[in-house]
Design an enzyme around this catalytic site. Structure first.
Site, PDB file in Angstrom:
ATOM      1  N   ASP A 141      39.066  45.408  32.479  1.00 28.97           N
ATOM      2  CA  ASP A 141      38.356  44.155  32.456  1.00 28.97           C
ATOM      3  C   ASP A 141      39.124  42.815  32.931  1.00 28.97           C
ATOM      4  O   ASP A 141      40.524  43.256  33.046  1.00 28.97           O
ATOM      5  CB  ASP A 141      38.343  44.121  30.820  1.00 28.97           C
ATOM      6  N   ASP A 157      29.984  44.460  32.353  1.00 22.88           N
ATOM      7  CA  ASP A 157      29.516  43.902  31.167  1.00 22.88           C
ATOM      8  C   ASP A 157      28.615  42.801  31.382  1.00 22.88           C
ATOM      9  O   ASP A 157      27.534  42.680  30.444  1.00 22.88           O
ATOM     10  CB  ASP A 157      30.809  43.471  30.288  1.00 22.88           C
TER      11      ASP A 157
END
Length: 188
Positions: A147, A161
């Protein structure tokens, strides 16, 4: 899975229109190609961004993109959204794999371009995070997702995401508007 196929099922005519003259192409062409093109683009953007982040940002100071509002900050997330469920990495891997299988099975019954785009975003995002879960450390089916998009006062996330969230929002909008995956419109 049977219930999902029932919901997304196609009309008995398989997209053919009775008013068409013989020899004309059916109006209800399947949107499988659109689904897989959207999924491939989402997947490749996610994969490329993660490769760049691991090569250039991991182990370095975060990059401020928009002052304190948005930074790029590389982290490894073994859990789900907001870092929850770190002990359930294998379960998240199985869920992602199941989502991919369901979307691929349902694709053959898809006649709506907006639904193809929505499901393509879900498929590309699920593939992106599943790739991390399988191939990144600490091991197969236990890998941590990369991330890096860090808005102020929010969870750090990635392009996979984003694709999943955008696909989900589009599905909700399509459902409220009454557009079914088989291309029919219903009014409740």
């Amino acid at each position: 899975m049977v219930e999902a196929e029932r919901i997304i099922g196609t009309p008995d005519s398989a997209g053919a229109d009775e008013s068409e003259a013989p020899g004309e192409r059916p109006k209800g062409r399947r949107r499988i190609v659109a689904l897989f093109v959207v999924a491939l683009v989402a997947y490749l953007l996610d994969l490329g961004s993660k490769m760049l982040v691991v090569a250039k940002l991991e182990g370095h100071e975060p990059i401020r993109v928009v002052g304190d509002l948005l930074t790029f900050h590389a982290i490894r997330n073994p859990g789900a959204a907001f870092g929850m469920g770190e002990a359930f990495t294998v379960i998240f891997t199985c869920i992602a794999a199941a989502v991919i299988v369901v979307i691929i099975r349902l694709a053959r019954k898809l006649y709506s371009l907006p639904w193809a785009i929505a499901l393509g975003l879900l498929l590309g995002g699920a593939l992106g995070n599943l790739t991390d879960r399988i191939f990144r450390s600490p091991g197969v089916f236990e890998g941590a997702v990369v991330d890096f998009i860090a808005p102020a006062h929010f969870a750090v996330f990635n392009l996979a995401d984003s694709a999943i969230v955008c696909g989900g929002i589009l599905i909700v909008i399509l459902s409220f508007r009454g557009l079914d995956p088989d291309g029919t419109v219903h009014k409740d």
